[in-house]
Design an enzyme around this catalytic site. Structure first.
Site, PDB file in Angstrom:
ATOM      1  N   GLU A 193      69.528  25.690  20.932  1.00  0.00           N
ATOM      2  CA  GLU A 193      71.671  26.078  21.503  1.00  0.00           C
ATOM      3  C   GLU A 193      71.970  26.618  20.352  1.00  0.00           C
ATOM      4  O   GLU A 193      72.568  25.383  19.139  1.00  0.00           O
ATOM      5  CB  GLU A 193      71.172  24.760  21.689  1.00  0.00           C
ATOM      6  CG  GLU A 193      70.946  24.926  23.416  1.00  0.00           C
ATOM      7  CD  GLU A 193      71.332  23.069  24.158  1.00  0.00           C
ATOM      8  OE1 GLU A 193      71.449  22.927  25.032  1.00  0.00           O
ATOM      9  OE2 GLU A 193      71.979  22.449  23.473  1.00  0.00           O
ATOM     10  N   CYS A 194      73.366  27.404  20.463  1.00  0.00           N
ATOM     11  CA  CYS A 194      74.179  27.868  19.235  1.00  0.00           C
ATOM     12  C   CYS A 194      73.942  27.659  18.399  1.00  0.00           C
ATOM     13  O   CYS A 194      72.744  28.323  17.718  1.00  0.00           O
ATOM     14  CB  CYS A 194      75.200  26.752  19.852  1.00  0.00           C
ATOM     15  SG  CYS A 194      76.606  27.164  19.222  1.00  0.00           S
ATOM     16  N   GLY A 195      73.762  26.652  17.201  1.00  0.00           N
ATOM     17  CA  GLY A 195      73.424  26.664  15.234  1.00  0.00           C
ATOM     18  C   GLY A 195      72.072  26.720  16.206  1.00  0.00           C
ATOM     19  O   GLY A 195      71.736  27.910  14.668  1.00  0.00           O
ATOM     20  N   SER A 199      70.068  30.572  23.282  1.00  0.00           N
ATOM     21  CA  SER A 199      71.300  31.467  23.625  1.00  0.00           C
ATOM     22  C   SER A 199      72.668  30.201  22.937  1.00  0.00           C
ATOM     23  O   SER A 199      72.242  29.637  21.760  1.00  0.00           O
ATOM     24  CB  SER A 199      71.759  31.129  24.967  1.00  0.00           C
ATOM     25  OG  SER A 199      71.591  29.936  25.752  1.00  0.00           O
TER      26      SER A 199
END
EC number: 6.3.5.11
Length: 459
Positions: free
Chosen positions: A333-335, A435
């Protein structure tokens, strides 16, 4: 107190009014009274909950009504209240600020009504007198069905000023003013571009918070607060079908947990453990090897601040690539997405080599690239969703990911019945999915079922 449950929501007139600081002080103060406190945060924010946890030693939980259906959210709330005497719930933004113009959608006020909790309104008392009563009256009458039970005044420099404000509010609004908060520079929370600095990064001065709680003990009527916070009943909740405790039996999840990656909802970790998954934490920054595992989770955080060190740990990057090639079910996720990409360009323009599992380049910007809630519909099979299934989550990032392969999710932002934005995101490579979306697994039982099924293929 064990026979009765207490809860209140500390709401504000807007962002930046001091909700987090005052929440932390009240958490510590209530613990001084030997009460078992359970902190919560309205909305998806990770930073405030991290501070709650650091100050009181109890994992704070998010109450997010965009991602979670009401029966599920209520069930999560009640589950945590089983071992608590009192819930201290920090609101989000201003009391009536929700997702769009409807004050009853994803707002602090809506959450208060859903849970049946009284609201304590925090207002700023600096450089104002009777006009503050007009502010309180506006919040009071905006929704007469809301249980606005009391007021606390922030940034009050003297008892004489407080008495003036208290008398005005109680006279014109007929609401009890429970106390005030004097300026306390010693507990100012550090900030940067994404908001607060994480409690994990900051060396939390516990003595300062102990002193702040002692100050509040002199300026806030805690007995009155407790009297107002008695719940008549806990809200009715119901779980959807959850994976049973054998669904993840024999599976081990390697959970990235260090300075660079630490944004996780405790509820998500609980769901995995209840499914029988063995969770082993590791550090992409410091460790030289991955745990023996069938699943890897790389959560959000600040990899851009540690990009050089992450890139320098080439042994870990090699182990991650090998795990991906073996078919380990990797979710990021993200990072975590930025870490799994090919390269990461930090805010200074320096480019760092990353894992090169999801082909693409991450670049930090000076402005938010995307912020807020969104819906993502799978266009093809992914680790968390089958084609056509919709996942709800939120994004908050200053980076942009420039992919070299097509995205697998159709994303859109819908507010007040209008589609504001549409884009694609999320990338699936082999058994790895990444994502920018932060999600809560309790919204759809199928999400964990998909991930566990993918992990079982490598047993």
């Amino acid at each position: 107190m064990a026979a009765r449950h207490h809860a209140f929501i500390l709401a504000g007139t807007g962002s930046g009014c001091g909700k987090t600081t005052v929440t932390l002080g009240l958490l510590r103060l209530l613990q001084k009274r030997a009460l078992r406190v359970q902190p919560f945060k309205v909305g998806p924010d990770y930073l405030d909950t991290g501070w709650h946890t650091a100050i009181c030693g109890v994992a704070s939980r998010n109450l997010d009504s965009f991602m979670l259906p009401p029966p599920v959210l209520n069930a999560l709330f009640c589950e945590q209240m089983r071992q608590a005497d009192i819930a201290v719930i920090e609101g989000v933004m201003g009391l009536y600020d929700g997702y769009g113009v409807d004050p009853n959608y994803c707002s602090t006020a809506a959450m208060a009504k859903q849970l049946g909790c009284p609201v304590i309104l925090l207002v700023d008392g600096k450089a104002v007198s009777t006009s503050l009563a007009a502010t309180v009256m506006g919040f009071q009458h905006f929704d007469p069905t809301l249980n606005l039970a009391g007021v606390i005044v922030n940034r009050v420099t003297s008892d004489a000023h407080y008495q003036l404000l208290k008398n005005a509010i109680e006279h014109y609004c007929s609401l009890p003013v429970l106390g005030y908060v004097p300026p306390c520079d010693g507990v100012a929370l550090p900030e940067r571009h994404l908001g607060l600095i994480t409690a994990r990064e900051s060396l939390v001065n516990q003595q300062s918070w102990h002193d702040f709680a002692a100050t509040l003990e002199q300026t806030v009527d805690v007995d009155a607060l407790l009297s107002l916070s008695v719940l008549s009943a806990l809200p009715a909740g119901m779980w959807p079908e959850r994976p049973d405790n054998t669904a993840g039996a024999g599976l081990t999840l390697a959970l990235a947990d260090d300075e660079a990656f630490n944004f996780y909802y405790p509820d998500n970790i609980d769901l995995l453990e209840r499914a029988g998954v063995n969770i082993v934490r590791f550090s992409p920054l410091h460790d030289r090897a991955l745990p023996d595992c069938q699943m890897i989770w790389l959560g959000g955080g600040y990899p851009e601040l540690y990009a050089a060190d992450l890139a320098a740990n080439t042994v870990m990057l090699k182990h991650l690539r090998a795990a991906h090639q073996r078919g380990v079910a990797i979710y990021a996720e993200c990072g975590g997405l930025m870490y799994l990409g090919s390269t990461l360009e930090d805010s200074g323009g320096e480019i760092h080599q990353m894992a090169n599992i999801i082909p693409g380049h991450s670049k930090m910007g000076k402005r938010l690239t995307r912020f807020g809630y969104c819906e993502a519909q799978a266009m093809q099979p992914t680790l968390l969703a089958a084609p056509g299934e919709i996942v709800r989550g939120h994004e908050f990032h200053y980076s942009d990911f420039i992919p070299e392969t097509p995205a697998v999710m159709a994303c859109r932002k819908v507010r007040d019945g209008r589609v504001l934005q549409e884009w694609t995101g999320g990338w699936q490579t082999g058994n790895t999915f990444a994502s920018y979306l932060h999600v809560h697994f309790a919204q759809r039982p199928e999400m964990l079922q998909h991930w566990l099924a993918a992990a079982r293929r490598v047993l």
